[in-house]
Design a protein around this motif. Structure first.
Motif, mmCIF file in Angstrom:
data_model
loop_
_atom_site.group_PDB
_atom_site.id
_atom_site.type_symbol
_atom_site.label_atom_id
_atom_site.label_comp_id
_atom_site.label_asym_id
_atom_site.label_seq_id
_atom_site.Cartn_x
_atom_site.Cartn_y
_atom_site.Cartn_z
ATOM 1 N N ASN A 9 70.114 44.890 46.383
ATOM 2 C CA ASN A 9 68.731 45.307 46.591
ATOM 3 C C ASN A 9 68.489 46.720 46.065
ATOM 4 O OD1 ASN A 9 67.951 42.902 47.728
ATOM 5 N ND2 ASN A 9 68.371 43.583 49.836
ATOM 6 N N SER A 10 69.439 47.595 46.310
ATOM 7 C CA SER A 10 69.335 48.963 45.818
ATOM 8 C C SER A 10 69.317 48.989 44.290
ATOM 9 C CB SER A 10 70.500 49.800 46.345
ATOM 10 O OG SER A 10 70.467 51.087 45.808
ATOM 11 N N PHE A 11 70.168 48.162 43.687
ATOM 12 C CA PHE A 11 70.216 48.073 42.229
ATOM 13 C C PHE A 11 68.890 47.565 41.670
ATOM 14 C CE2 PHE A 11 71.062 45.533 38.408
ATOM 15 C CZ PHE A 11 71.533 46.521 37.566
ATOM 16 N N ASN A 12 68.328 46.518 42.288
ATOM 17 C CA ASN A 12 67.052 45.963 41.821
ATOM 18 C C ASN A 12 65.913 46.971 41.956
ATOM 19 O OD1 ASN A 12 68.162 43.514 41.078
ATOM 20 N ND2 ASN A 12 67.761 42.563 43.066
ATOM 21 N N ILE A 13 65.926 47.732 43.041
ATOM 22 C CA ILE A 13 64.888 48.755 43.228
ATOM 23 C C ILE A 13 65.019 49.839 42.167
ATOM 24 C CG2 ILE A 13 64.126 50.605 44.778
ATOM 25 C CD1 ILE A 13 64.800 48.687 47.117
ATOM 26 N N LYS A 14 66.227 50.286 41.905
ATOM 27 C CA LYS A 14 66.445 51.315 40.882
ATOM 28 C C LYS A 14 66.072 50.803 39.488
ATOM 29 C CE LYS A 14 68.055 54.766 43.234
ATOM 30 N NZ LYS A 14 67.315 56.006 43.345
ATOM 31 N N LYS A 15 66.396 49.533 39.223
ATOM 32 C CA LYS A 15 66.052 48.943 37.923
ATOM 33 C C LYS A 15 64.540 48.884 37.748
ATOM 34 C CE LYS A 15 66.667 44.899 35.061
ATOM 35 N NZ LYS A 15 66.789 43.474 35.054
ATOM 36 N N ALA A 16 63.819 48.486 38.776
ATOM 37 C CA ALA A 16 62.358 48.443 38.704
ATOM 38 C C ALA A 16 61.778 49.840 38.521
ATOM 39 C CB ALA A 16 61.794 47.795 39.965
ATOM 40 N N GLN A 17 62.379 50.821 39.180
ATOM 41 C CA GLN A 17 61.918 52.204 39.048
ATOM 42 C C GLN A 17 62.161 52.716 37.621
ATOM 43 O OE1 GLN A 17 63.932 54.934 41.652
ATOM 44 N NE2 GLN A 17 62.260 56.421 41.584
ATOM 45 N N ILE A 18 63.298 52.385 37.045
ATOM 46 C CA ILE A 18 63.594 52.799 35.666
ATOM 47 C C ILE A 18 62.637 52.134 34.693
ATOM 48 C CG2 ILE A 18 65.302 52.585 33.823
ATOM 49 C CD1 ILE A 18 67.463 53.088 35.953
ATOM 50 N N ASP A 19 62.346 50.843 34.896
ATOM 51 C CA ASP A 19 61.385 50.146 34.029
ATOM 52 C C ASP A 19 60.005 50.790 34.105
ATOM 53 O OD1 ASP A 19 63.319 48.367 33.194
ATOM 54 O OD2 ASP A 19 62.715 46.780 34.601
ATOM 55 N N THR A 20 59.595 51.165 35.311
ATOM 56 C CA THR A 20 58.303 51.829 35.488
ATOM 57 C C THR A 20 58.289 53.187 34.799
ATOM 58 O OG1 THR A 20 58.033 50.724 37.614
ATOM 59 C CG2 THR A 20 56.624 52.620 37.181
ATOM 60 N N ASP A 21 59.368 53.930 34.942
ATOM 61 C CA ASP A 21 59.451 55.243 34.290
ATOM 62 C C ASP A 21 59.437 55.112 32.767
ATOM 63 O OD1 ASP A 21 59.511 56.437 36.746
ATOM 64 O OD2 ASP A 21 61.700 56.767 36.754
ATOM 65 N N GLU A 22 60.145 54.112 32.235
ATOM 66 C CA GLU A 22 60.143 53.891 30.783
ATOM 67 C C GLU A 22 58.757 53.517 30.286
ATOM 68 O OE1 GLU A 22 63.114 50.929 30.109
ATOM 69 O OE2 GLU A 22 64.716 52.403 29.868
ATOM 70 N N ARG A 23 58.051 52.672 31.039
ATOM 71 C CA ARG A 23 56.694 52.265 30.666
ATOM 72 C C ARG A 23 55.756 53.482 30.661
ATOM 73 N NH1 ARG A 23 56.025 48.336 34.066
ATOM 74 N NH2 ARG A 23 56.714 46.752 32.602
ATOM 75 N N GLU A 24 55.868 54.327 31.670
ATOM 76 C CA GLU A 24 55.035 55.532 31.731
ATOM 77 C C GLU A 24 55.364 56.489 30.584
ATOM 78 O OE1 GLU A 24 52.411 56.404 33.638
ATOM 79 O OE2 GLU A 24 52.520 54.330 34.320
ATOM 80 N N PHE A 25 56.649 56.592 30.233
ATOM 81 C CA PHE A 25 57.034 57.462 29.115
ATOM 82 C C PHE A 25 56.474 56.925 27.800
ATOM 83 C CE2 PHE A 25 60.095 58.825 25.818
ATOM 84 C CZ PHE A 25 59.859 60.184 25.900
ATOM 85 N N ARG A 26 56.509 55.597 27.621
ATOM 86 C CA ARG A 26 55.921 55.011 26.414
ATOM 87 C C ARG A 26 54.424 55.275 26.358
ATOM 88 N NH1 ARG A 26 59.536 50.546 27.430
ATOM 89 N NH2 ARG A 26 57.856 49.431 28.483
#
Length: 146
Positions: A9-26
């Protein structure tokens, strides 16, 4: 088992957070590059519109304006597509934002070249004469091959 679920669960939350951060950076990169691409788009549209006004002699103001509007709609569609690809991460944001300009720049340079030569690019008799010449050449080539 409980420890494994917590890690997953922690891994999935971190992965979703990284995807969101990458999308915002793009999105940030796209906004940054748009400032330059929109300024360059003015030059590209000038390279398309000005020669069209010089090339099209018949039809007054209507035909060049109509073709310019068509190229503007094409530019808008290409811009939206490129930005969508960049936001989704399909292409690099630099390429996604410059996509429409890169697609339309050859048209502008072609029209500029034709205007310098004072070409009759949009006159029907030009194409009719070219078609007749092409048919004559094909007849000569067929006669030689037989």
């Amino acid at each position: 088992m409980n420890n494994s679920r917590n890690l997953k669960n922690s891994f999935n939350i971190k992965k979703a957070q990284i995807d969101t951060d990458e999308r915002e950076f793009r999105r940030y990169e796209i906004a940054w590059y748009q400032k330059y691409t929109q300024a360059f788009a003015c030059f590209v549209m000038f390279l398309i519109g000005a020669p069209l006004g010089a090339i099209i002699k018949k039809g007054g103001l209507g035909m060049p304006v109509l073709l310019s509007i068509i190229f503007f709609i094409l530019y808008y569609m290409l811009t939206i597509s490129g930005e969508k690809w960049a936001k989704e991460g399909i292409v690099d944001p630099l390429f996604g934002t410059w996509f429409s300009n890169l697609c339309l720049l050859p048209f502008g340079l072609f029209f500029l070249k034709q205007a310098r030569k004072d070409a009759r690019l949009f006159e029907p008799d030009f194409y009719q004469n070219s078609w007749k010449k092409l048919k004559e050449r094909l007849k000569v080539l067929r006669a030689k091959s037989v």
